[in-house]
Design an enzyme around this catalytic site. Structure first.
Site, PDB file in Angstrom:
ATOM      1  N   GLU A  27       0.565  -1.368   0.478  1.00 16.83           N
ATOM      2  CA  GLU A  27      -0.246  -0.444  -0.161  1.00 16.83           C
ATOM      3  C   GLU A  27       0.990   1.529  -0.373  1.00 16.83           C
ATOM      4  O   GLU A  27       2.197   1.375   0.808  1.00 16.83           O
ATOM      5  CB  GLU A  27      -0.774  -0.117   1.154  1.00 16.83           C
ATOM      6  CG  GLU A  27      -1.543  -1.104   1.026  1.00 16.83           C
ATOM      7  CD  GLU A  27      -3.255  -0.424   2.553  1.00 16.83           C
ATOM      8  OE1 GLU A  27      -2.817   0.382   2.775  1.00 16.83           O
ATOM      9  OE2 GLU A  27      -3.805  -1.624   2.481  1.00 16.83           O
ATOM     10  N   HIS A  82      -4.142   6.957   0.702  1.00 18.34           N
ATOM     11  CA  HIS A  82      -3.609   5.605   0.691  1.00 18.34           C
ATOM     12  C   HIS A  82      -4.206   3.991  -0.465  1.00 18.34           C
ATOM     13  O   HIS A  82      -5.826   4.658  -1.019  1.00 18.34           O
ATOM     14  CB  HIS A  82      -3.732   4.553   1.507  1.00 18.34           C
ATOM     15  CG  HIS A  82      -4.559   3.947   2.466  1.00 18.34           C
ATOM     16  ND1 HIS A  82      -5.432   4.878   3.037  1.00 18.34           N
ATOM     17  CD2 HIS A  82      -4.261   2.684   2.644  1.00 18.34           C
ATOM     18  CE1 HIS A  82      -6.645   4.135   3.419  1.00 18.34           C
ATOM     19  NE2 HIS A  82      -6.580   2.480   3.096  1.00 18.34           N
TER      20      HIS A  82
HETATM   21 ZN   LIG Z   1      -7.035   0.447   3.441  1.00 20.12          ZN
END
Ligand SMILES: [Zn+2]
Length: 111
Positions: A27, A82
């Protein structure tokens, strides 16, 4: 919850998408700086999570440095972004538990 409008140019969106692609399969996370909901700068922040495939935790010093840079430019944090490289663009349970910044918008995107 108050209705908030966030405005960002495609160049900023492209910066975020490029950042998210670079970090795959992890991420990617970062801050958007600006004024009155108008994004003026993107600050990628390293993901310090111990399970970065499924969660993010902004590296503290890099995050503080980015906020200081925003403030020097007369900006504030208008949003936190994100990516979810493998999941849907919905907040995970961890996301909801950690979304504790007042007055900030949380943005999630899938690649
Ligand atoms: Zn998340």
């Amino acid at each position: 919850m108050a209705v908030v409008t966030l405005t960002l140019e495609s160049a900023h969106l492209n910066q975020i998408i490029e950042h998210a692609r670079r970090e795959q399969p992890y991420e990617a996370c970062g801050l958007m700086g600006g004024r009155n909901g108008q994004v003026e700068a993107i600050a990628p922040v390293p993901n310090a999570s111990r399970s970065p495939q499924t969660s993010f935790e902004m590296e503290r010093q890099a995050m503080v440095d980015s906020i200081i840079q925003f403030q020097r430019a007369g900006q504030e944090v208008v949003a936190i972004y994100h990516s979810h490289p493998q999941n849907a663009a919905v907040p995970s349970e961890t996301d909801i538990a950690q979304a504790t910044w007042p007055d900030a918008i949380y943005i999630e995107g899938v690649l």
